[in-house]
Design an enzyme around this catalytic site. Structure first.
Site, PDB file in Angstrom:
ATOM      1  N   ASP A  10      13.289 -14.466  91.697  1.00  0.00           N
ATOM      2  CA  ASP A  10      12.817 -15.092  92.924  1.00  0.00           C
ATOM      3  C   ASP A  10      14.046 -15.616  93.658  1.00  0.00           C
ATOM      4  OD1 ASP A  10      11.023 -16.576  94.751  1.00  0.00           O
ATOM      5  OD2 ASP A  10      11.853 -18.309  93.690  1.00  0.00           O
ATOM      6  N   ARG A  41       8.729 -27.528 102.460  1.00  0.00           N
ATOM      7  CA  ARG A  41       8.586 -26.529 101.393  1.00  0.00           C
ATOM      8  C   ARG A  41       7.120 -26.346 100.995  1.00  0.00           C
ATOM      9  NH1 ARG A  41      10.029 -21.883  98.938  1.00  0.00           N
ATOM     10  NH2 ARG A  41       9.910 -21.997  96.671  1.00  0.00           N
ATOM     11  N   SER A 127      11.322 -11.207  96.535  1.00  0.00           N
ATOM     12  CA  SER A 127      11.130 -12.441  97.286  1.00  0.00           C
ATOM     13  C   SER A 127      10.120 -12.300  98.421  1.00  0.00           C
ATOM     14  CB  SER A 127      12.474 -12.883  97.876  1.00  0.00           C
ATOM     15  OG  SER A 127      12.327 -13.950  98.773  1.00  0.00           O
ATOM     16  N   ASN A 128       9.560 -13.437  98.800  1.00  0.00           N
ATOM     17  CA  ASN A 128       8.712 -13.505  99.988  1.00  0.00           C
ATOM     18  C   ASN A 128       9.510 -13.318 101.271  1.00  0.00           C
ATOM     19  OD1 ASN A 128       6.233 -13.950  98.737  1.00  0.00           O
ATOM     20  ND2 ASN A 128       6.411 -16.171  98.798  1.00  0.00           N
TER      21      ASN A 128
END
Length: 232
Positions: A10, A41, A127-128
């Site tokens: 990640d 976040r 990852s996003n």
């Protein structure tokens, strides 16, 4: 079990410290920087879940846009005046977003990635973040020569923990999920990857409890270095 052949990390929170924006946030919003960083976040992750699960993804927006939206929410939460006069805060928001492009990397990253490369292990990010965003972060951290793959979920328009997001790791590497170790410092991400079928390492830097849903990660550690134990 078959020996793993790849490690996917990640990015945000695991390789890059998402709370390293806190210093600038504190300078821009004295006494409230830590709260801003935390709300930012939390809202960012909440938004990824909303757009993935609502109306079959019809509301999907790239991670950068969701990060911007989450920051606007966080600023308006701690600074009510911004709700009626956003233009007065756009400059501060732009500074924080630019800082997010260049997040600090955790100090052990280079050592661990180099050790994996020396062992012939395939390395990558899953990852996003969208490709451009990830590319800037990787180059800024000086890690571009140590990663074989930088994989974004943007191509499937579904954020983690959707299984289609994790499946990008198999698709890009050409390996099965049983051959891949997935590393995350986010407990929810480690759990989602474990459910998907990856072997997982949860990097628990903040000494938090794991998710109470009955499925532990393969291993837990306080440092990224523990991933090397999969290849001892």
């Amino acid at each position: 079990m078959e020996k793993p052949r790849a490690v996917l990390f990640d990015a945000y929170g695991t390789l890059f410290d998402v709370y390293s924006v806190g210093l600038l946030a504190q300078q821009l919003f004295p006494g409230r920087g830590e709260k801003l960083a935390t709300v930012w976040r939390d809202k960012q992750i909440e938004y990824t879940r909303l757009v993935t699960t609502s109306d079959h993804g019809a509301h999907y927006r790239p991670f950068w846009e969701l990060t911007q939206a989450a920051l606007a929410y966080a600023i308006k939460l701690i600074e009510p005046a911004a709700r009626s006069d956003w233009a007065a805060y756009e400059g501060k928001a732009a500074q924080l977003m630019n800082q997010y492009r260049h997040l600090s990397a955790f100090p052990e990253n280079r050592e661990v990635l180099q050790a994996l490369k020396d062992r012939g292990i395939v390395t990558g990010i899953l990852s996003n973040g969208e490709p451009e965003m990830l590319g800037i972060a990787v180059r800024s951290a000086g890690l571009d020569g140590l990663l074989d793959h930088v994989i974004s979920v943007d191509g499937v328009r579904k954020f983690k923990t959707h299984p289609d997001a994790y499946a990008q790791g198999e698709k890009v590497t050409g390996l099965t999920r049983q051959q891949i170790v997935f590393v995350s410092s986010n407990a929810w991400d480690a759990l989602g990857a474990t459910w998907f079928g990856y072997r997982t390492l949860w990097v628990n830097r903040q000494n938090q409890p794991f998710e109470e849903l009955g499925t532990p990660p393969t291993r837990t550690a306080t440092s990224l270095r523990e991933v090397l134990s999969f290849f001892a």
